[in-house]
Write a protein that holds these residues in place. Structure first.
Motif, PDB file in Angstrom:
ATOM      1  N   PRO A   1      33.821 -33.310 -14.815  1.00  0.00           N
ATOM      2  CA  PRO A   1      34.991 -33.793 -15.582  1.00  0.00           C
ATOM      3  C   PRO A   1      35.878 -32.675 -16.120  1.00  0.00           C
ATOM      4  O   PRO A   1      36.885 -32.942 -16.749  1.00  0.00           O
ATOM      5  N   SER A   2      35.504 -31.401 -15.869  1.00  0.00           N
ATOM      6  CA  SER A   2      36.238 -30.299 -16.508  1.00  0.00           C
ATOM      7  C   SER A   2      37.543 -29.953 -15.804  1.00  0.00           C
ATOM      8  O   SER A   2      38.523 -29.584 -16.442  1.00  0.00           O
ATOM      9  N   TRP A   3      37.554 -30.033 -14.469  1.00  0.00           N
ATOM     10  CA  TRP A   3      38.752 -29.707 -13.687  1.00  0.00           C
ATOM     11  C   TRP A   3      39.334 -28.345 -14.061  1.00  0.00           C
ATOM     12  O   TRP A   3      40.518 -28.180 -14.299  1.00  0.00           O
ATOM     13  N   GLY A   4      38.470 -27.331 -14.111  1.00  0.00           N
ATOM     14  CA  GLY A   4      38.930 -26.000 -14.499  1.00  0.00           C
ATOM     15  C   GLY A   4      39.151 -25.094 -13.300  1.00  0.00           C
ATOM     16  O   GLY A   4      39.200 -25.525 -12.150  1.00  0.00           O
ATOM     17  N   GLY A   5      39.281 -23.791 -13.593  1.00  0.00           N
ATOM     18  CA  GLY A   5      39.358 -22.793 -12.540  1.00  0.00           C
ATOM     19  C   GLY A   5      40.754 -22.470 -12.061  1.00  0.00           C
ATOM     20  O   GLY A   5      41.744 -23.117 -12.411  1.00  0.00           O
ATOM     21  N   ILE A   6      40.814 -21.422 -11.241  1.00  0.00           N
ATOM     22  CA  ILE A   6      42.053 -20.916 -10.647  1.00  0.00           C
ATOM     23  C   ILE A   6      41.916 -20.997  -9.133  1.00  0.00           C
ATOM     24  O   ILE A   6      40.866 -20.659  -8.571  1.00  0.00           O
ATOM     25  N   ASN A   7      42.961 -21.447  -8.450  1.00  0.00           N
ATOM     26  CA  ASN A   7      42.917 -21.490  -6.989  1.00  0.00           C
ATOM     27  C   ASN A   7      42.584 -20.108  -6.435  1.00  0.00           C
ATOM     28  O   ASN A   7      43.055 -19.088  -6.939  1.00  0.00           O
ATOM     29  N   ILE A   8      41.762 -20.070  -5.390  1.00  0.00           N
ATOM     30  CA  ILE A   8      41.293 -18.800  -4.829  1.00  0.00           C
ATOM     31  C   ILE A   8      42.448 -18.096  -4.115  1.00  0.00           C
ATOM     32  O   ILE A   8      43.006 -18.631  -3.147  1.00  0.00           O
ATOM     33  N   PRO A   9      42.849 -16.912  -4.552  1.00  0.00           N
ATOM     34  CA  PRO A   9      44.009 -16.247  -3.959  1.00  0.00           C
ATOM     35  C   PRO A   9      43.684 -15.618  -2.604  1.00  0.00           C
ATOM     36  O   PRO A   9      42.576 -15.145  -2.376  1.00  0.00           O
ATOM     37  N   VAL A  10      44.674 -15.620  -1.723  1.00  0.00           N
ATOM     38  CA  VAL A  10      44.563 -14.960  -0.421  1.00  0.00           C
ATOM     39  C   VAL A  10      45.333 -13.645  -0.502  1.00  0.00           C
ATOM     40  O   VAL A  10      46.513 -13.640  -0.854  1.00  0.00           O
ATOM     41  N   THR A  11      44.672 -12.532  -0.194  1.00  0.00           N
ATOM     42  CA  THR A  11      45.311 -11.217  -0.347  1.00  0.00           C
ATOM     43  C   THR A  11      45.842 -10.640   0.958  1.00  0.00           C
ATOM     44  O   THR A  11      46.650  -9.728   0.934  1.00  0.00           O
ATOM     45  N   LYS A  12      45.377 -11.169   2.099  1.00  0.00           N
ATOM     46  CA  LYS A  12      45.822 -10.648   3.397  1.00  0.00           C
ATOM     47  C   LYS A  12      46.147 -11.798   4.341  1.00  0.00           C
ATOM     48  O   LYS A  12      45.555 -12.867   4.253  1.00  0.00           O
ATOM     49  N   THR A  13      47.066 -11.536   5.238  1.00  0.00           N
ATOM     50  CA  THR A  13      47.412 -12.510   6.275  1.00  0.00           C
ATOM     51  C   THR A  13      46.586 -12.227   7.523  1.00  0.00           C
ATOM     52  O   THR A  13      46.451 -11.078   7.946  1.00  0.00           O
ATOM     53  N   GLY A  14      46.032 -13.287   8.106  1.00  0.00           N
ATOM     54  CA  GLY A  14      45.244 -13.112   9.316  1.00  0.00           C
ATOM     55  C   GLY A  14      44.363 -14.301   9.591  1.00  0.00           C
ATOM     56  O   GLY A  14      44.499 -15.365   8.980  1.00  0.00           O
ATOM     57  N   VAL A  15      43.449 -14.101  10.537  1.00  0.00           N
ATOM     58  CA  VAL A  15      42.479 -15.131  10.908  1.00  0.00           C
ATOM     59  C   VAL A  15      41.110 -14.652  10.439  1.00  0.00           C
ATOM     60  O   VAL A  15      40.673 -13.563  10.821  1.00  0.00           O
ATOM     61  N   PHE A  16      40.423 -15.447   9.636  1.00  0.00           N
ATOM     62  CA  PHE A  16      39.222 -14.991   8.961  1.00  0.00           C
ATOM     63  C   PHE A  16      38.058 -15.960   9.131  1.00  0.00           C
ATOM     64  O   PHE A  16      38.240 -17.118   9.519  1.00  0.00           O
ATOM     65  N   THR A  17      36.877 -15.438   8.805  1.00  0.00           N
ATOM     66  CA  THR A  17      35.691 -16.274   8.639  1.00  0.00           C
ATOM     67  C   THR A  17      35.440 -16.404   7.149  1.00  0.00           C
ATOM     68  O   THR A  17      35.279 -15.402   6.448  1.00  0.00           O
ATOM     69  N   VAL A  18      35.430 -17.626   6.667  1.00  0.00           N
ATOM     70  CA  VAL A  18      35.239 -17.895   5.241  1.00  0.00           C
ATOM     71  C   VAL A  18      33.826 -18.434   5.039  1.00  0.00           C
ATOM     72  O   VAL A  18      33.399 -19.353   5.736  1.00  0.00           O
ATOM     73  N   THR A  19      33.112 -17.850   4.097  1.00  0.00           N
ATOM     74  CA  THR A  19      31.716 -18.211   3.860  1.00  0.00           C
ATOM     75  C   THR A  19      31.523 -18.665   2.415  1.00  0.00           C
ATOM     76  O   THR A  19      32.050 -18.052   1.494  1.00  0.00           O
TER      77      THR A  19
ATOM     78  N   ASP B   1      37.159 -18.061 -11.605  1.00  0.00           N
ATOM     79  CA  ASP B   1      37.582 -17.865 -12.983  1.00  0.00           C
ATOM     80  C   ASP B   1      38.504 -16.652 -13.065  1.00  0.00           C
ATOM     81  O   ASP B   1      38.887 -16.073 -12.036  1.00  0.00           O
ATOM     82  N   ASP B   2      38.856 -16.226 -14.284  1.00  0.00           N
ATOM     83  CA  ASP B   2      39.806 -15.122 -14.432  1.00  0.00           C
ATOM     84  C   ASP B   2      39.217 -13.777 -14.034  1.00  0.00           C
ATOM     85  O   ASP B   2      39.933 -12.768 -13.977  1.00  0.00           O
ATOM     86  N   LYS B   3      37.908 -13.732 -13.730  1.00  0.00           N
ATOM     87  CA  LYS B   3      37.289 -12.503 -13.252  1.00  0.00           C
ATOM     88  C   LYS B   3      37.086 -12.532 -11.737  1.00  0.00           C
ATOM     89  O   LYS B   3      36.507 -11.613 -11.169  1.00  0.00           O
ATOM     90  N   GLY B   4      37.511 -13.626 -11.091  1.00  0.00           N
ATOM     91  CA  GLY B   4      37.347 -13.751  -9.644  1.00  0.00           C
ATOM     92  C   GLY B   4      36.003 -14.290  -9.220  1.00  0.00           C
ATOM     93  O   GLY B   4      35.673 -14.277  -8.032  1.00  0.00           O
ATOM     94  N   THR B   5      35.221 -14.793 -10.179  1.00  0.00           N
ATOM     95  CA  THR B   5      33.895 -15.330  -9.878  1.00  0.00           C
ATOM     96  C   THR B   5      33.993 -16.811  -9.551  1.00  0.00           C
ATOM     97  O   THR B   5      34.687 -17.573 -10.233  1.00  0.00           O
ATOM     98  N   LEU B   6      33.285 -17.227  -8.504  1.00  0.00           N
ATOM     99  CA  LEU B   6      33.310 -18.617  -8.093  1.00  0.00           C
ATOM    100  C   LEU B   6      32.787 -19.509  -9.221  1.00  0.00           C
ATOM    101  O   LEU B   6      31.781 -19.187  -9.864  1.00  0.00           O
ATOM    102  N   MET B   7      33.477 -20.639  -9.455  1.00  0.00           N
ATOM    103  CA  MET B   7      33.059 -21.541 -10.527  1.00  0.00           C
ATOM    104  C   MET B   7      33.306 -22.989 -10.130  1.00  0.00           C
ATOM    105  O   MET B   7      34.178 -23.295  -9.307  1.00  0.00           O
ATOM    106  N   PHE B   8      32.522 -23.883 -10.713  1.00  0.00           N
ATOM    107  CA  PHE B   8      32.704 -25.312 -10.476  1.00  0.00           C
ATOM    108  C   PHE B   8      34.027 -25.748 -11.086  1.00  0.00           C
ATOM    109  O   PHE B   8      34.341 -25.415 -12.231  1.00  0.00           O
ATOM    110  N   ALA B   9      34.826 -26.499 -10.308  1.00  0.00           N
ATOM    111  CA  ALA B   9      36.162 -26.860 -10.767  1.00  0.00           C
ATOM    112  C   ALA B   9      36.416 -28.360 -10.722  1.00  0.00           C
ATOM    113  O   ALA B   9      37.541 -28.812 -10.877  1.00  0.00           O
ATOM    114  N   GLY B  10      35.353 -29.153 -10.508  1.00  0.00           N
ATOM    115  CA  GLY B  10      35.522 -30.595 -10.378  1.00  0.00           C
ATOM    116  C   GLY B  10      35.386 -31.346 -11.675  1.00  0.00           C
ATOM    117  O   GLY B  10      35.475 -30.790 -12.767  1.00  0.00           O
TER     118      GLY B  10
END
Length: 366
Positions: free
Chosen positions: A333-351, A322-331
């Protein structure tokens, strides 16, 4: 003789008045004379730091040249809001006691100030600006013509998302598998809107029921037990074990206590974004049963791009922020939310951590 005595008295009175005036001249102290400091310049907060004293702000009493009782305020803000026409207008103000020259915070209190009041993103390092405001009010409490003095310091802070205790239904394993007696992540459904609808993700570990896992749901509020209704998708108060096929499986589980229904969706998560052409299958996540988290290692991400957590090769069950950066359901029937932004370039572990129940879903990029 009388005139000489009167002259001496007037001179003495004038000198006394002049002396009294000189003793009442306010001399504003320099900001650096306050020696404003904190015991920490960098903090990473977590549940483990909740009960500990994580930071103390201290300063010296200012010398105004006369006896006054200053009023102290700690102001907390982000750098972007400390400049411009409305500088410090959004600051969180914490008034201190008149005789106090310090302010301490436990991890829980400081985390609440950062994540709830200032709305800093959790799990991410941010710069915090702390300003000590010292002012002298009139005896009637109103402001005076003496200008406030300020002293400023900066900190690096990483708040965390505290687990909210929503109303919960606890999973009660049956037959050969048992769940914890108390509320435990990974074995609960929560009602994030405090209504009759509960949701959570559960790893059902054993196919030991009649055709599948056997379990019941227990209300954390009143200990009522919900079990089998008339079929696999209905509940009844005091009913027997629930079971479903296929099992074992990692499931998205939704319950409506008003309708007495329960629905299961087997799920597998993927990362879909700019860096993999928005593929819903090329970057799978692996479920770790020990930590109850979904993990994708060695994920190449590029600063300025974005991604989404998708499920089962589609977007019907997906998570953004959401607009505060909190994970939210985006499927659907609402189809809401903001794509999760990437702030750094590199190879990461995503959890992706869905073990806390609805309202407590989190993610991290490390």
């Amino acid at each position: 003789m009388k005139n000489q005595f009167l002259l001496i008295f007037i001179i003495f009175l004038f000198a006394a008045c002049k002396k009294e005036q000189s003793q009442n001249i306010v001399i504003p102290p320099a900001a650096n004379s306050l020696s404003f400091s904190s015991t920490a310049t960098s903090l990473v907060l977590s549940e483990a730091t909740d009960a500990s004293r994580v930071v103390t702000f201290t300063f010296k009493a200012p010398d105004y040249g006369i006896k006054v009782v200053p009023v102290y305020t700690l102001q907390f803000d982000v750098p972007a809001d400390t400049i411009g026409a409305n500088a410090w207008g959004k600051a969180i103000n914490v008034k201190l006691a008149a005789d106090s020259l310090q302010k301490s915070y436990t991890g829980a209190d400081f985390n609440a100030l950062l994540s709830v009041q200032l709305l800093l993103p959790t799990g991410v390092n941010s710069t915090l600006v702390v300003r000590l405001k010292t002012e002298v009010n009139q005896n009637i409490g109103t402001g005076s013509t003496i200008q406030p003095i300020y002293s400023v310091l900066k900190m690096d802070v990483t708040p965390y998302k505290a687990i909210m205790e929503y109303p919960a239904l606890l999973v009660k394993g049956a037959n050969s598998w048992k769940t914890p007696l108390e509320q435990s992540a990974g074995f609960l459904l929560t009602s994030a809107k405090f209504n009759s609808k509960y949701e959570g993700y559960i790893d059902l570990p054993n196919a030991d029921g009649w055709g599948g896992d056997a379990f019941q749901l227990v209300s954390a509020k009143d200990a009522k037990v919900y079990g089998w209704g008339t079929d696999a998708n209905t509940l009844s108060l005091g009913g027997g074990n629930l079971w479903l096929t296929p099992s074992p499986a990692y499931m998205k589980v939704n319950v409506d206590l008003d309708a007495l229904t329960i629905n299961y969706t087997p799920v597998k998560f993927f990362i879909s974004g700019d860096d993999n052409g928005w593929s819903t299958s090329s970057t799978p996540m692996i479920y770790n049963a020990a930590t109850k988290k979904w993990i994708a290692a060695n994920v190449s991400l590029t600063a300025g791009k974005a991604f989404v957590f998708t499920c089962n090769g589609a977007y019907d069950i997906s998570y953004k922020v959401d607009d505060k950066g909190t994970l939210m359901f985006a499927g659907a029937p609402s189809w809401g939310g903001i794509n999760i932004p990437v702030t750094k370039t590199g190879v990461f572990t995503v959890t992706l951590d869905l073990s806390g129940g609805d309202g407590n879903y989190t993610y991290s990029i490390n």
